[in-house]
Write a protein that holds these residues in place. Structure first.
Motif, short mmCIF file in Angstrom:
data_model
loop_
_atom_site.label_atom_id
_atom_site.label_comp_id
_atom_site.label_asym_id
_atom_site.label_seq_id
_atom_site.Cartn_x
_atom_site.Cartn_y
_atom_site.Cartn_z
N GLU A 132 -18.38 -10.57 -10.05
CA GLU A 132 -18.21 -10.87 -8.62
C GLU A 132 -17.09 -9.94 -8.14
N SER A 133 -17.30 -9.26 -7.04
CA SER A 133 -16.29 -8.30 -6.57
C SER A 133 -16.10 -8.41 -5.06
N ALA A 134 -14.87 -8.17 -4.63
CA ALA A 134 -14.54 -8.27 -3.19
C ALA A 134 -14.25 -6.89 -2.60
N ILE A 135 -14.61 -5.84 -3.31
CA ILE A 135 -14.17 -4.50 -2.89
C ILE A 135 -15.18 -3.83 -1.95
N THR A 136 -16.42 -3.62 -2.44
CA THR A 136 -17.41 -2.89 -1.64
C THR A 136 -18.68 -3.71 -1.52
N LEU A 168 -8.93 0.15 -0.41
CA LEU A 168 -9.79 -0.22 -1.56
C LEU A 168 -8.96 -0.90 -2.65
N ILE A 169 -7.80 -0.35 -2.95
CA ILE A 169 -7.02 -0.83 -4.09
C ILE A 169 -6.33 -2.16 -3.77
N PHE A 170 -5.72 -2.24 -2.58
CA PHE A 170 -4.90 -3.44 -2.29
C PHE A 170 -5.58 -4.42 -1.34
N GLY A 171 -6.71 -4.04 -0.76
CA GLY A 171 -7.52 -5.02 -0.01
C GLY A 171 -7.31 -5.06 1.48
N GLU A 172 -6.24 -4.42 1.98
CA GLU A 172 -5.97 -4.41 3.42
C GLU A 172 -5.63 -2.99 3.90
N ILE A 201 -10.10 2.91 -9.58
CA ILE A 201 -8.83 2.20 -9.77
C ILE A 201 -8.93 0.77 -9.23
N ALA A 202 -9.49 0.65 -8.03
CA ALA A 202 -9.60 -0.68 -7.39
C ALA A 202 -10.44 -1.62 -8.25
N GLN A 203 -11.55 -1.12 -8.77
CA GLN A 203 -12.45 -1.95 -9.58
C GLN A 203 -11.78 -2.33 -10.91
N TRP A 204 -11.07 -1.37 -11.50
CA TRP A 204 -10.37 -1.63 -12.77
C TRP A 204 -9.30 -2.70 -12.55
N ARG A 205 -8.55 -2.53 -11.47
CA ARG A 205 -7.47 -3.48 -11.16
C ARG A 205 -8.04 -4.88 -10.92
N GLU A 206 -9.13 -4.96 -10.16
CA GLU A 206 -9.76 -6.27 -9.87
C GLU A 206 -10.21 -6.93 -11.17
N MET A 207 -10.84 -6.16 -12.04
CA MET A 207 -11.35 -6.70 -13.30
C MET A 207 -10.20 -7.18 -14.19
N ARG A 208 -9.09 -6.37 -14.27
CA ARG A 208 -7.98 -6.77 -15.14
C ARG A 208 -7.22 -7.96 -14.56
N LEU A 209 -7.04 -7.99 -13.22
CA LEU A 209 -6.30 -9.12 -12.62
C LEU A 209 -7.06 -10.43 -12.78
N LYS A 210 -8.40 -10.33 -12.86
CA LYS A 210 -9.19 -11.55 -13.04
C LYS A 210 -9.35 -11.87 -14.52
N ASP A 211 -8.75 -11.00 -15.38
CA ASP A 211 -8.80 -11.21 -16.83
C ASP A 211 -10.24 -11.48 -17.30
N GLU A 212 -11.16 -10.64 -16.86
CA GLU A 212 -12.57 -10.82 -17.21
C GLU A 212 -12.78 -10.59 -18.71
N ARG A 230 -14.15 -3.22 1.72
CA ARG A 230 -13.30 -4.35 2.11
C ARG A 230 -13.65 -4.83 3.52
N GLY A 231 -14.93 -4.77 3.88
CA GLY A 231 -15.44 -5.29 5.15
C GLY A 231 -15.51 -4.28 6.26
N TYR A 232 -14.91 -3.11 6.08
CA TYR A 232 -14.94 -2.08 7.14
C TYR A 232 -16.13 -1.15 6.89
N THR A 233 -16.89 -0.81 7.93
CA THR A 233 -18.08 0.02 7.72
C THR A 233 -17.67 1.45 7.36
N ILE A 234 -18.50 2.09 6.55
CA ILE A 234 -18.23 3.47 6.13
C ILE A 234 -18.21 4.38 7.35
N GLU A 235 -19.02 4.06 8.35
CA GLU A 235 -19.05 4.90 9.56
C GLU A 235 -17.68 4.87 10.26
N GLU A 236 -17.10 3.67 10.38
CA GLU A 236 -15.78 3.57 11.07
C GLU A 236 -14.70 4.23 10.26
N LEU A 237 -14.73 4.00 8.94
CA LEU A 237 -13.66 4.56 8.09
C LEU A 237 -13.73 6.09 8.08
#
Ligand code: SDX
Length: 427
Positions: A53-57, A89-93, A393-404, A69-76
C-alpha cells in the motif's frame, strides 16, 4: 461494497478481507490464503498483484491519470521545479520557500564526492555503457559513506537522502564526461539544482559556460515527468532490495540496473536507435509497423505500450508538446521527429495496436529532446535514472518507515520429483 471476498475450491469456501484505496482501488488481502487453503497465487510479472500500500503516486491506466502525492503531473510539470517535486515525493508535502531553500542548502553541503571515486571511474573503458558505470559508482558510494541508514532516526534518514540527491548528479555528469574524455568537474553552488546539473554535464574546459534557459527548463520538466511511477520494475527492485535492510545506496544501485533494460527505462535509447534504423532504411514506417505486428519477428515498436497505461501515457503527451517547442526554440530540425510522428499516427490507426491498447509511452519522445540538448543516446537512460531518483528514495523511505517484511515470493515447483543419486560411473 462487500468488505470480504470469498474463494471456493473443492467445495470449501475461504474468506478474505477486502482493502479499498483512497481512489477506490479494490484489493483482496490474501495474507492468510496459504494458511487457510494451502494454496498460493500464481501471477508472472505481477500483472494482478499489489506488492504494497503506498501513498506516493497514483496512476489510472485506463484514464491516463498520473498524480504525485495528489497533484497532477500536468500541474507539477507546468508549475513546479524538479527539486520541489523531489521534496514533495519524499516528504509528502510541497515545501515552503524556507523548507525548499534549506533542502537545497543541505544538498549543496554534501555535493562533493570523494576524490578516490575518480580512481574507480578511471578503471572503466570509455566504451563502457553509462548505466553500468552509474550503477557501479552508486554502489561504490557505500564505501565512502556508512552503508546502513538508521531508519528509526529521521535525522539519519534525511542525511542519507540529502547525500544521495547531492552526489548522484555529480556521478551522472562524471559518467558523461568520462565518455567524452572531458575533465571531471564539480558544480557551482550559486546555481539551481537542475541548472547545476546542466553546467556539470555541458561545461567545456576551454569555453566560458553560458547557461541556456531552454535547455535547463526542458531538463527540469523531463526530470519531473520521470520522477516516480508507483510500483514499476525498477522501483519494485529498490523496494525488494531495501526490504532485506540493505542500505539506501545499494538499493538504488539495484534500481539503476533494473531500469537499464530496454523493456523499461532503456527504451528511450532503444526508441532513438529504432528511429535512426528506420531513417537509414529509407524511412519506410509501414515496413516496421508490419514487423512490430509479426509474431515471428522479435521487433517491437519501442516506446509503445505499457503495463498499466491502456490509454495515452500523460507524460508522453506533455513530452511530445515539449519536443516540438524545444526543437523550434533551439532551431533544431531533427528528421527522426517526423518519423516518430508518422509512426505514432499509423499505430494509433492500426487495429493491432488499437485492440491491444498500445499507445506512446514516456520513452517515445523523450530521447528526441535529449538529443536536441546534445546528450549522447547512451546517456538517455542515465537521465531517466536522475529523474527517477527521488521516486526511488521516496518509495524506499516509505517501505522502511513502515517496516515492511522482507520480500520473498513463493513459486509453483514443476521440476523432477525425488530421485536417487547415481554414481558417475553408472550414468
Ligand atoms: C517504462 O511500469 C512502468 O511504469 C514503467 C515506466 C516507468 O515510468 O517506470 O512507465 C517506464 O518502462 C515504459 C515502457 C518502456 N518500454 C517500451 O517502450 C518497450 C516496448 N513496449 C513493450 O515491450 C511492452 O509494451 C511493455 C514491456 C512496456 C509492456 O509489456 P506487457 O504489459 O507485459 O504487455 P505484453 O508484452 O503482454 O503485450 C501485450 C500484447 C502482446 O501481443 P499478444 O501476445 O497479446 O498478441 O501487446 C503486444 C504484445 O506482443 N505488444 C507490442 C508492444 N508492446 C506490447 N507489440 C508491438 N510493439 C510493442 N511495443
Amino acid at each position: 461494497m462487500s468488505k470480504t471476498a470469498t474463494l471456493e475450491y473443492n467445495g470449501v469456501k475461504y474468506e478474505f478481507p477486502v482493502t479499498v484505496g483512497t481512489e477506490n482501488e479494490i484489493a483482496m488481502d490474501i495474507k492468510t490464503l496459504r494458511a487457510q487453503s494451502g494454496m498460493i497465487t500464481l501471477d508472472p510479472g505481477y500483472k494482478n498483484t499489489g506488492s504494497c500500500e503506498s501513498a506516493i503516486t497514483y496512476l489510472d491506466g485506463e484514464k491516463g491519470i498520473l498524480r504525485y502525492r495528489g497533484y497532477t503531473i500536468e500541474e507539477l510539470a507546468e508549475k513546479a521545479d524538479f527539486l520541489e517535486v523531489a521534496y514533495l515525493l519524499i516528504f509528502g508535502e510541497l515545501p515552503t520557500r524556507v523548507q525548499l531553500d534549506q533542502f537545497h542548502e543541505d544538498i549543496k553541503d554534501q555535493s562533493v564526492v570523494d576524490e578516490d571515486m575518480k580512481k574507480i571511474l578511471d578503471s572503466f573503458p570509455k566504451s563502457a555503457h553509462p548505466m553500468g558505470v552509474l550503477a557501479s559508482l552508486t554502489s561504490a558510494l557505500i564505501a565512502f559513506n556508512p552503508s546502513s541508514v538508521n531508519v528509526t532516526s529521521e535525522e539519519d534518514m534525511y542525511r542519507a537522502i540529502v547525500k544521495l540527491l547531492a552526489k548522484f548528479p555529480v556521478l551522472v555528469a562524471w559518467t558523461l564526461r568520462k565518455k567524452e574524455g572531458l575533465p571531471l568537474d564539480y558544480g557551482d553552488d550559486t546555481l539551481g539544482y537542475v541548472e547545476n546539473v546542466a553546467k556539470m554535464m555541458f561545461k567545456k574546459p576551454n569555453k566560458e559556460y553560458k547557461k541556456n534557459d531552454i535547455v535547463i527548463n526542458a531538463l527540469d520538466k523531463l526530470l519531473i515527468l520521470h520522477a516516480d511511477h508507483e510500483q514499476n520494475c525498477s522501483t519494485s527492485t529498490v523496494r525488494m532490495v531495501g526490504s532485506s535492510h540493505a542500505g539506501l545506496f545499494a538499493s538504488i544501485s539495484a534500481g539503476i540496473s533494473a531500469l537499464w533494460g530496454p523493456l523499461h527505462g532503456g527504451a528511450n535509447q532503444a526508441v532513438i536507435e529504432m528511429l535512426e534504423g528506420i531513417k537509414a532504411d529509407g524511412g519506410d514506417t509501414k515496413k516496421y509497423m508490419a514487423k512490430a505486428k509479426d509474431k515471428n519477428d522479435p521487433f517491437r515498436l519501442m516506446g509503445f505500450g505499457h503495463r498499466v497505461y491502456k490509454n495515452f501515457d500523460p507524460r508522453a503527451r506533455i513530452i511530445k508538446k515539449a519536443a516540438d517547442e524545444v526543437l523550434s526554440d533551439l532551431g533544431v530540425n531533427d528528421p527522426i521527429l517526423e518519423i516518430a510522428k508518422s509512426l505514432e499516427k499509423e499505430a494509433l490507426e492500426d487495429q493491432y495496436f488499437i485492440d491491444r491498447k498500445l499507445y506512446p509511452n514516456v520513452d517515445f519522445y523523450s530521447g528526441i529532446i535529449y538529443r536536441a540538448l546534445g546528450i549522447p543516446t547512451e546517456m538517455f537512460t542515465v537521465m531517466f535514472a536522475l529523474g527517477r531518483l527521488p521516486g526511488w528514495i521516496a518509495q524506499w523511505r516509505e517501505m522502511r518507515l513502515k517496516d515492511e517484511p522482507i520480500g520473498r515470493p513463493r513459486q509453483v515447483y514443476i521440476g523432477e520429483n525425488q530421485r536417487t543419486f547415481v554414481d558417475i560411473d553408472q550414468r
